[in-house]
Design a protein around this motif. Structure first.
Motif, PDB file in Angstrom:
ATOM      1  N   LYS A  82     -15.117 -31.066 -10.953  1.00 20.73           N
ATOM      2  CA  LYS A  82     -16.088 -30.540 -11.982  1.00 20.73           C
ATOM      3  C   LYS A  82     -17.531 -31.007 -11.865  1.00 20.73           C
ATOM      4  O   LYS A  82     -17.385 -32.161 -11.098  1.00 20.73           O
ATOM      5  CB  LYS A  82     -15.461 -31.248 -13.298  1.00 20.73           C
ATOM      6  N   LEU A  98      -9.405 -34.038 -19.132  1.00 23.93           N
ATOM      7  CA  LEU A  98     -10.548 -33.109 -18.969  1.00 23.93           C
ATOM      8  C   LEU A  98     -11.843 -33.411 -18.475  1.00 23.93           C
ATOM      9  O   LEU A  98     -12.214 -32.695 -17.648  1.00 23.93           O
ATOM     10  CB  LEU A  98     -10.889 -32.591 -20.495  1.00 23.93           C
ATOM     11  N   ARG A 109      -2.512 -36.836 -14.704  1.00 24.36           N
ATOM     12  CA  ARG A 109      -1.913 -35.814 -14.856  1.00 24.36           C
ATOM     13  C   ARG A 109      -0.373 -35.653 -14.720  1.00 24.36           C
ATOM     14  O   ARG A 109       0.370 -35.114 -15.658  1.00 24.36           O
ATOM     15  CB  ARG A 109      -2.535 -34.480 -14.003  1.00 24.36           C
ATOM     16  N   ILE A 166      -3.450 -30.197 -34.474  1.00 22.18           N
ATOM     17  CA  ILE A 166      -3.562 -31.148 -33.311  1.00 22.18           C
ATOM     18  C   ILE A 166      -3.450 -32.522 -33.822  1.00 22.18           C
ATOM     19  O   ILE A 166      -2.867 -33.574 -33.109  1.00 22.18           O
ATOM     20  CB  ILE A 166      -4.752 -30.640 -32.502  1.00 22.18           C
ATOM     21  N   ILE A 276      -9.389 -36.746 -25.779  1.00 19.75           N
ATOM     22  CA  ILE A 276      -9.445 -35.541 -24.911  1.00 19.75           C
ATOM     23  C   ILE A 276      -8.587 -34.596 -25.765  1.00 19.75           C
ATOM     24  O   ILE A 276      -8.679 -33.355 -25.493  1.00 19.75           O
ATOM     25  CB  ILE A 276      -9.365 -35.863 -23.580  1.00 19.75           C
ATOM     26  N   SER A 285      -8.474 -23.399 -29.750  1.00 16.86           N
ATOM     27  CA  SER A 285      -7.401 -22.559 -30.464  1.00 16.86           C
ATOM     28  C   SER A 285      -8.021 -21.977 -31.592  1.00 16.86           C
ATOM     29  O   SER A 285      -7.821 -20.699 -32.154  1.00 16.86           O
ATOM     30  CB  SER A 285      -6.402 -23.477 -30.876  1.00 16.86           C
ATOM     31  N   ALA A 288     -10.109 -19.014 -30.697  1.00 22.51           N
ATOM     32  CA  ALA A 288      -9.161 -17.900 -30.374  1.00 22.51           C
ATOM     33  C   ALA A 288      -8.742 -17.130 -31.716  1.00 22.51           C
ATOM     34  O   ALA A 288      -8.813 -15.920 -31.732  1.00 22.51           O
ATOM     35  CB  ALA A 288      -8.252 -18.318 -29.369  1.00 22.51           C
ATOM     36  N   PRO A 343     -12.189 -18.608 -25.312  1.00 15.98           N
ATOM     37  CA  PRO A 343     -12.943 -19.546 -25.896  1.00 15.98           C
ATOM     38  C   PRO A 343     -13.624 -20.180 -24.644  1.00 15.98           C
ATOM     39  O   PRO A 343     -14.747 -21.092 -24.829  1.00 15.98           O
ATOM     40  CB  PRO A 343     -11.582 -20.405 -26.340  1.00 15.98           C
ATOM     41  N   ALA A 344     -12.833 -20.611 -23.493  1.00 15.79           N
ATOM     42  CA  ALA A 344     -13.637 -21.242 -22.466  1.00 15.79           C
ATOM     43  C   ALA A 344     -14.223 -20.166 -21.568  1.00 15.79           C
ATOM     44  O   ALA A 344     -13.522 -19.784 -20.843  1.00 15.79           O
ATOM     45  CB  ALA A 344     -12.571 -22.014 -21.555  1.00 15.79           C
ATOM     46  N   VAL A 347     -16.665 -22.056 -16.677  1.00 16.48           N
ATOM     47  CA  VAL A 347     -16.143 -23.381 -16.279  1.00 16.48           C
ATOM     48  C   VAL A 347     -16.742 -23.652 -14.956  1.00 16.48           C
ATOM     49  O   VAL A 347     -17.363 -22.728 -14.135  1.00 16.48           O
ATOM     50  CB  VAL A 347     -14.613 -23.124 -15.951  1.00 16.48           C
ATOM     51  N   PHE A 372     -15.845 -17.111 -16.730  1.00 14.95           N
ATOM     52  CA  PHE A 372     -14.976 -16.304 -17.329  1.00 14.95           C
ATOM     53  C   PHE A 372     -14.795 -15.041 -18.258  1.00 14.95           C
ATOM     54  O   PHE A 372     -14.288 -13.955 -18.144  1.00 14.95           O
ATOM     55  CB  PHE A 372     -13.588 -17.283 -17.930  1.00 14.95           C
ATOM     56  N   PRO A 408      -7.993 -17.230 -19.404  1.00 14.54           N
ATOM     57  CA  PRO A 408      -8.392 -17.963 -20.566  1.00 14.54           C
ATOM     58  C   PRO A 408      -7.767 -19.588 -20.492  1.00 14.54           C
ATOM     59  O   PRO A 408      -8.737 -20.437 -21.054  1.00 14.54           O
ATOM     60  CB  PRO A 408      -7.566 -17.313 -21.667  1.00 14.54           C
ATOM     61  N   PHE A 409      -6.833 -19.858 -19.848  1.00 16.87           N
ATOM     62  CA  PHE A 409      -6.571 -21.424 -19.607  1.00 16.87           C
ATOM     63  C   PHE A 409      -6.903 -21.920 -18.212  1.00 16.87           C
ATOM     64  O   PHE A 409      -6.449 -22.883 -17.813  1.00 16.87           O
ATOM     65  CB  PHE A 409      -5.129 -21.498 -19.956  1.00 16.87           C
ATOM     66  N   ARG A 414      -5.678 -27.487 -12.220  1.00 14.96           N
ATOM     67  CA  ARG A 414      -6.454 -28.165 -13.549  1.00 14.96           C
ATOM     68  C   ARG A 414      -5.939 -27.066 -14.634  1.00 14.96           C
ATOM     69  O   ARG A 414      -6.668 -27.023 -15.816  1.00 14.96           O
ATOM     70  CB  ARG A 414      -7.648 -28.361 -13.253  1.00 14.96           C
ATOM     71  N   GLY A 418      -2.371 -27.743 -22.267  1.00 11.17           N
ATOM     72  CA  GLY A 418      -1.798 -27.446 -23.446  1.00 11.17           C
ATOM     73  C   GLY A 418      -1.589 -26.180 -23.849  1.00 11.17           C
ATOM     74  O   GLY A 418      -1.524 -25.688 -24.952  1.00 11.17           O
ATOM     75  N   MET A 426      -0.775 -20.496 -31.840  1.00 12.98           N
ATOM     76  CA  MET A 426      -1.289 -19.261 -32.195  1.00 12.98           C
ATOM     77  C   MET A 426      -0.689 -18.194 -32.786  1.00 12.98           C
ATOM     78  O   MET A 426      -0.896 -17.329 -33.614  1.00 12.98           O
ATOM     79  CB  MET A 426      -2.274 -18.800 -31.110  1.00 12.98           C
TER      80      MET A 426
HETATM   81  C1  HEM Z   1      -6.642 -21.362 -26.899  1.00 15.35           C
HETATM   82  C2  HEM Z   1      -6.512 -22.654 -26.700  1.00 15.35           C
HETATM   83  C3  HEM Z   1      -6.823 -23.106 -25.564  1.00 15.35           C
HETATM   84  C4  HEM Z   1      -7.625 -22.785 -24.264  1.00 15.35           C
HETATM   85  C5  HEM Z   1      -8.579 -21.366 -24.445  1.00 15.35           C
HETATM   86  C6  HEM Z   1      -7.945 -23.747 -23.399  1.00 15.35           C
HETATM   87  C7  HEM Z   1      -8.494 -23.474 -22.389  1.00 15.35           C
HETATM   88  C8  HEM Z   1      -8.624 -24.475 -21.531  1.00 15.35           C
HETATM   89  C9  HEM Z   1      -9.339 -24.420 -19.958  1.00 15.35           C
HETATM   90  C10 HEM Z   1      -9.839 -23.241 -19.431  1.00 15.35           C
HETATM   91  C11 HEM Z   1      -8.995 -25.502 -19.301  1.00 15.35           C
HETATM   92  C12 HEM Z   1      -9.520 -25.720 -17.831  1.00 15.35           C
HETATM   93  C13 HEM Z   1     -10.865 -26.320 -17.679  1.00 15.35           C
HETATM   94  C14 HEM Z   1     -11.398 -26.375 -16.122  1.00 15.35           C
HETATM   95  O1  HEM Z   1     -10.699 -26.012 -15.200  1.00 15.35           O
HETATM   96  O2  HEM Z   1     -12.358 -27.168 -16.091  1.00 15.35           O
HETATM   97  C15 HEM Z   1      -8.126 -26.326 -20.228  1.00 15.35           C
HETATM   98  C16 HEM Z   1      -8.064 -27.615 -19.676  1.00 15.35           C
HETATM   99  C17 HEM Z   1      -7.450 -28.734 -20.787  1.00 15.35           C
HETATM  100  N1  HEM Z   1      -6.805 -28.473 -21.930  1.00 15.35           N
HETATM  101 FE1  HEM Z   1      -6.991 -26.667 -22.932  1.00 15.35          FE
HETATM  102  N2  HEM Z   1      -7.144 -24.724 -23.786  1.00 15.35           N
HETATM  103  C18 HEM Z   1      -6.539 -24.695 -25.048  1.00 15.35           C
HETATM  104  C19 HEM Z   1      -5.748 -25.239 -25.792  1.00 15.35           C
HETATM  105  C20 HEM Z   1      -5.555 -26.828 -25.734  1.00 15.35           C
HETATM  106  C21 HEM Z   1      -4.867 -27.734 -26.300  1.00 15.35           C
HETATM  107  C22 HEM Z   1      -4.030 -27.298 -27.515  1.00 15.35           C
HETATM  108  C23 HEM Z   1      -4.790 -28.777 -25.532  1.00 15.35           C
HETATM  109  C24 HEM Z   1      -4.010 -29.983 -25.852  1.00 15.35           C
HETATM  110  C25 HEM Z   1      -2.801 -30.011 -26.790  1.00 15.35           C
HETATM  111  C26 HEM Z   1      -5.474 -28.640 -24.355  1.00 15.35           C
HETATM  112  C27 HEM Z   1      -5.511 -29.499 -23.413  1.00 15.35           C
HETATM  113  C28 HEM Z   1      -6.342 -29.345 -22.406  1.00 15.35           C
HETATM  114  C29 HEM Z   1      -6.436 -30.646 -21.434  1.00 15.35           C
HETATM  115  C30 HEM Z   1      -6.037 -31.978 -21.591  1.00 15.35           C
HETATM  116  C31 HEM Z   1      -7.223 -30.108 -20.168  1.00 15.35           C
HETATM  117  C32 HEM Z   1      -7.376 -30.848 -18.971  1.00 15.35           C
HETATM  118  C33 HEM Z   1      -6.494 -30.510 -18.188  1.00 15.35           C
HETATM  119  C34 HEM Z   1      -6.653 -31.345 -16.610  1.00 15.35           C
HETATM  120  O3  HEM Z   1      -7.826 -31.081 -16.312  1.00 15.35           O
HETATM  121  O4  HEM Z   1      -5.806 -31.717 -16.098  1.00 15.35           O
HETATM  122  N3  HEM Z   1      -6.071 -27.453 -24.400  1.00 15.35           N
HETATM  123  N4  HEM Z   1      -7.928 -26.013 -21.307  1.00 15.35           N
END
Ligand code: HEM
Length: 469
Positions: A82, A98, A109, A166, A276, A285, A288, A343-344, A347, A372, A408-409, A414, A418, A426
């Motif tokens: 990052k 994060l 992780r 949450i 975090i 969330s 979204a 939402p993201a 990145v 994205f 989206p995720f 990485r 969640g 959702m």
């Molecule tokens: C619609 C809901 C969500 C979206 C769109 C979303 C999106 C993302 C994205 C795109 C990343 C990667 C970021 C990167 O690569 O730089 C990420 C990482 C992460 N998200 Fe989500 N997220 C959502 C919900 C959640 C929820 C509900 C949680 C916890 C309960 C969560 C916890 C995390 C954590 C801890 C990371 C870091 C993971 C790591 O780098 O190992 N997220 N999320």
């Protein structure tokens, strides 16, 4: 040389179009104000991957190319960390998953990943439904007393709902309202300032002069103190004889042990990781769901099709976790809402060493802005990219998706930890909302526009009318 300069041929057999520094600088004001149209126009003009200067200062590669995105996030992910932008965020929120990097991130992780497995999320389904019901009940009562319908501010409602979900998933505690609101407010204020300081780096001296950094450091200290108290209370409760700790995410963080040492996390680390989860797990969330409700209010036929499926499968009862796979239409609508409004939305990454991608030389230190939002709207990957068509995510159709055109995720190691939690949450919220209410657009509101901060939210809140069914 024309407006599009090219990189030195000697450096690479393939070179990128470059947006000149003066143009980037000129646009930095427009970019800070309304980034998506500026970025879309830039890519439309120069191509799917371009070199530009963020804020007129930082050289960066902006891309909406699925292959390059996959290369950075997955295929050669070891070479990409990052960027310092994300790392700068750790000043305020610590070093949870994060914002963490390298071997320490990997160790954390591996430790935390099992806490998010399907079964664990299944165990939180009841809580998610309970909080959703508690949030919707007063609206149903208001509607009943108001001729059968009530108009609600959607973003505010979804932010409250997802923050409660949450916060209770992590801490179980039924927080006092004022404390919950303060927690949410601290997180929002810190994030907004952080985004401003990045997007307008030339304002830094001004911020320093006005004591804005110190002020936000103090907010972050308040945030940590609040969470530290909850964690200490839990540890005290656990130390009581015959204690029965709740089955929540905080307890998971307290219970896990490092494989190599058998030790638990230090209290400071537990705090970092819990914080975090609150940060990463609520606004995403909330946004979204907000956009989904906006879309459903404009597409009653999609809401009707979700409802028809729900009635056919559940015949009036509440869904369980095991029912969710048979209630696909609500999930496709959620997925499509996140395609249109990820939402993201962007990145970032930085190259740790020299690299190559399809003839493109990527020198060490290259910054990447993985766009994205651009990927999700690219006609190369999507038929009618601007239309809301949840059915494109139905099983037969979804197979045609190009890898990394829908992210989206994120993706690769990485990938959002969640994801399962968020999709379940959702889907459940959508089902509960549509089961009780018709969702109608309130006419006469200003056009809804997007505000991309760390996450993509509506610039101003909007209302829908919830009509009791
Ligand atoms: C619609 C809901 C969500 C979206 C769109 C979303 C999106 C993302 C994205 C795109 C990343 C990667 C970021 C990167 O690569 O730089 C990420 C990482 C992460 N998200 Fe989500 N997220 C959502 C919900 C959640 C929820 C509900 C949680 C916890 C309960 C969560 C916890 C995390 C954590 C801890 C990371 C870091 C993971 C790591 O780098 O190992 N997220 N999320």
């Amino acid at each position: 040389m024309g407006e599009v300069e090219t990189l030195e041929k000697a450096v690479a057999p393939f070179s990128l179009p470059r947006v000149p520094r003066w143009r980037s600088l000129l646009r930095s004001f427009a970019l800070a104000k309304d980034p998506l149209p500026v970025l879309d126009a830039t890519l439309a003009r120069y191509g799917d991957t371009v070199e530009l200067f963020i804020g007129g200062v930082e050289k960066s590669i902006l891309t909406r190319d699925a292959g390059l995105t996959q290369h950075v996030l997955q295929k050669n992910s070891r070479n990409y960390a990052k960027s310092k932008f994300t790392q700068g965020f750790s000043r305020y929120v610590g070093h949870g998953l994060l914002t963490n990097e390298g071997p320490d991130w990997l160790r954390q992780r591996r430790l935390i990943q099992p806490g998010f497995h399907r079964q664990r999320v299944a165990g939180l389904t009841g809580l998610m439904q309970e909080i959703t019901a508690e949030t919707l009940a007063p609206l149903a009562a208001q509607a009943a007393g108001g001729g059968g319908a009530v108009a609600v501010p959607v973003h505010e409602l979804m932010t409250r709902l997802t923050f409660r979900i949450i916060a209770r998933s992590v801490f179980s505690t039924n927080f006092p309202e004022a404390e919950l609101d303060r927690l949410a407010q601290l997180i929002t204020e810190i994030q907004a300032f952080f985004v401003r300081s990045i997007r307008q780096p030339y304002l830094k001296p001004w911020f320093r002069l006005r004591g804005r950094f110190r002020y936000h450091d103090a907010l972050s200290a308040e945030l940590r103190a609040l969470l530290g108290r909850y964690i200490a209370q839990r540890q005290q409760a656990n130390a009581q004889p015959n204690a029965t700790p709740p089955d929540d995410l905080l307890q998971m963080l307290l219970d896990v042990r490092y494989e190599d040492t058998g030790e638990p996390m230090t209290p400071d680390r537990v705090l970092d990781e819990a914080l975090i989860l609150l940060i990463a797990g609520h606004e995403t969330s909330a946004n979204a769901l907000t956009w989904l409700i906006y879309l459903l209010a404009h597409h009653p036929e999609e809401a009707a099709s979700i409802r028809a499926e729900t009635e056919a499968v559940l015949a009036g009862r509440s869904p369980t976790f095991d029912d969710l796979p048979r209630l696909g239409r609500a999930l496709y609508a959620v997925q499509e809402a996140m395609r249109l409004y990820p939402p993201a939305w962007m990145v970032d990454r930085v190259a740790l060493a020299d690299d190559h991608y399809q003839g493109l030389h990527i020198p060490k230190g290259t910054l990447f802005s993985l766009y994205f939002y651009g990927l999700h709207h690219d006609a190369k990957y999507w038929a009618n990219p601007h239309e809301f068509r949840p059915a494109r995510f139905a099983p037969g159709q979804a197979r045609a998706l190009q890898p990394f055109a829908y992210v989206p995720f994120g993706g690769g190691p990485r990938l959002c930890i969640g994801m399962q939690f968020a999709l379940t949450e959702m889907q459940l919220v959508t089902l509960a909302l549509l089961r009780q209410f018709e969702v109608e657009w309130v006419e006469g509101q200003p056009a809804v526009t997007m505000q991309p901060l760390i996450t993509l939210r509506p610039k101003n809140d909007f209302r829908v009318r919830l009509r009791l069914r």
